[in-house]
Scaffold this active site. Structure first.
Site, PDB file in Angstrom:
ATOM      1  N   LYS A   1       3.645   5.195   1.409  1.00 15.95           N
ATOM      2  CA  LYS A   1       3.213   4.782  -0.007  1.00 15.95           C
ATOM      3  C   LYS A   1       4.074   3.467   0.212  1.00 15.95           C
ATOM      4  CE  LYS A   1       3.856   9.372  -0.018  1.00 15.95           C
ATOM      5  NZ  LYS A   1       2.367  10.011   0.044  1.00 15.95           N
TER       6      LYS A   1
ATOM      7  N   ASP B   1       4.088 -11.063  -0.342  1.00 17.25           N
ATOM      8  CA  ASP B   1       4.376 -12.257   0.034  1.00 17.25           C
ATOM      9  C   ASP B   1       5.288 -12.312   1.233  1.00 17.25           C
ATOM     10  OD1 ASP B   1       2.601 -13.164  -2.026  1.00 17.25           O
ATOM     11  OD2 ASP B   1       4.253 -14.031  -3.469  1.00 17.25           O
TER      12      ASP B   1
ATOM     13  N   HIS C   1       0.386   8.919   5.525  1.00 17.04           N
ATOM     14  CA  HIS C   1       0.984   9.402   4.390  1.00 17.04           C
ATOM     15  C   HIS C   1       2.052   8.436   3.569  1.00 17.04           C
ATOM     16  CE1 HIS C   1       3.853  12.435   2.490  1.00 17.04           C
ATOM     17  NE2 HIS C   1       2.790  12.951   2.210  1.00 17.04           N
TER      18      HIS C   1
END
Length: 265
Positions: free
Chosen positions: A242, A247, A240
């Site tokens: 996000k 870098d 779930h």
């Protein structure tokens, strides 16, 4: 009991759940939410715009001095069946921004007893945003925070991805933004190491499969991940998250899926 002022904003669909035609899952109002309502807590309801719009936030502000945010729903499935993330901050600037956003949402919400008969608007004013972007990343100046609904958030993410020079590690529940996948492909083309991890339950759906397949066609490694509990109910097992790490020095995280619905509704 100790005198803390508690105010809660909850999504309309989570408060008055109904089965979607394209899903076998029958949702129900949680006992925890029902208890807050029954006990007379200050619970207001807010609804997203358009058909699939929801109030997707998972944030809290404590004493105006500490806050948390991320993908983590405050639910037993997040605790037991999801891969999630939650960030914490004591940054005065970020907390002030989150409080302004919460206050803005509060003006768009209504008390529980009024929610089912309220004439919910299809458009809303723009949410507050960072008035003085100050995050420096490889020559790009980015905001400390951004809130939806606002398509400018999508463009901000594209700028951040476009500034990456070495690596992009992305974990995303739902990824259907054409701008985002093009930015990932462009990063790969300029020599950035791009890796994508998506949710198993979403990746093969009609709305997401073309994006995942296109990334793979661009020779970007795409892997799928279900939840951490192989014995759990299949509908609940999810990656779930996000978030993205660029870098190894910039993190983009929150509750927004990188989709047009996530940015705009």
């Amino acid at each position: 009991a100790r005198g803390v002022k508690i105010r809660v904003l909850v999504d309309f669909g989570n408060t008055f759940p109904g089965k979607r035609d394209d899903s076998s899952y029958w949702p129900s109002r949680s006992l925890e939410l029902q208890s807050l309502i029954s006990e007379g807590f200050d619970v207001n309801i807010i609804r997203g715009t358009e058909k699939w719009g929801i109030a997707h936030n998972k944030l809290a502000i404590f004493d105006g001095a500490f806050a948390l945010m991320g993908s983590y729903n405050w639910s037993y499935t997040s605790e037991n069946n999801h891969f999630e993330n939650m960030g914490f901050t004591d940054s005065k600037k970020t907390i002030a921004g989150m409080q302004a956003y919460w206050d803005w949402m509060r003006t768009l919400s209504v008390p529980f007893k009024e929610a089912q008969t309220h004439a919910w608007p299809q458009t809303v004013p723009a949410p507050p945003q960072d008035p003085s972007p100050s995050v420096s990343f490889n020559g790009e100046t980015l905001p400390s925070f951004a809130f939806s609904p606002d398509l400018a958030v999508e463009d901000m993410l594209v700028r951040a991805l476009g500034a990456a020079k070495k690596s992009i590690a992305l974990a995303m529940f739902t990824l259907t933004s054409p701008k985002i996948v093009r930015a990932l492909a462009a990063a790969k083309a300029r020599g950035v190491k791009v890796r994508v991890l998506v949710d198993k339950s979403q990746h093969d759906e009609d709305f997401m499969k073309p994006f995942v397949d296109w990334l793979a066609f661009q020779k970007i490694p795409v892997k799928v991940l279900a939840g951490p509990n192989p014995d759990g109910p299949e509908y609940a097992e999810k990656n779930h998250n996000k978030f993205a790490v660029l870098d190894g020095k910039l993190v983009l995280t929150g509750s927004t899926n990188w989709t047009k619905s996530g940015f705009a509704t």
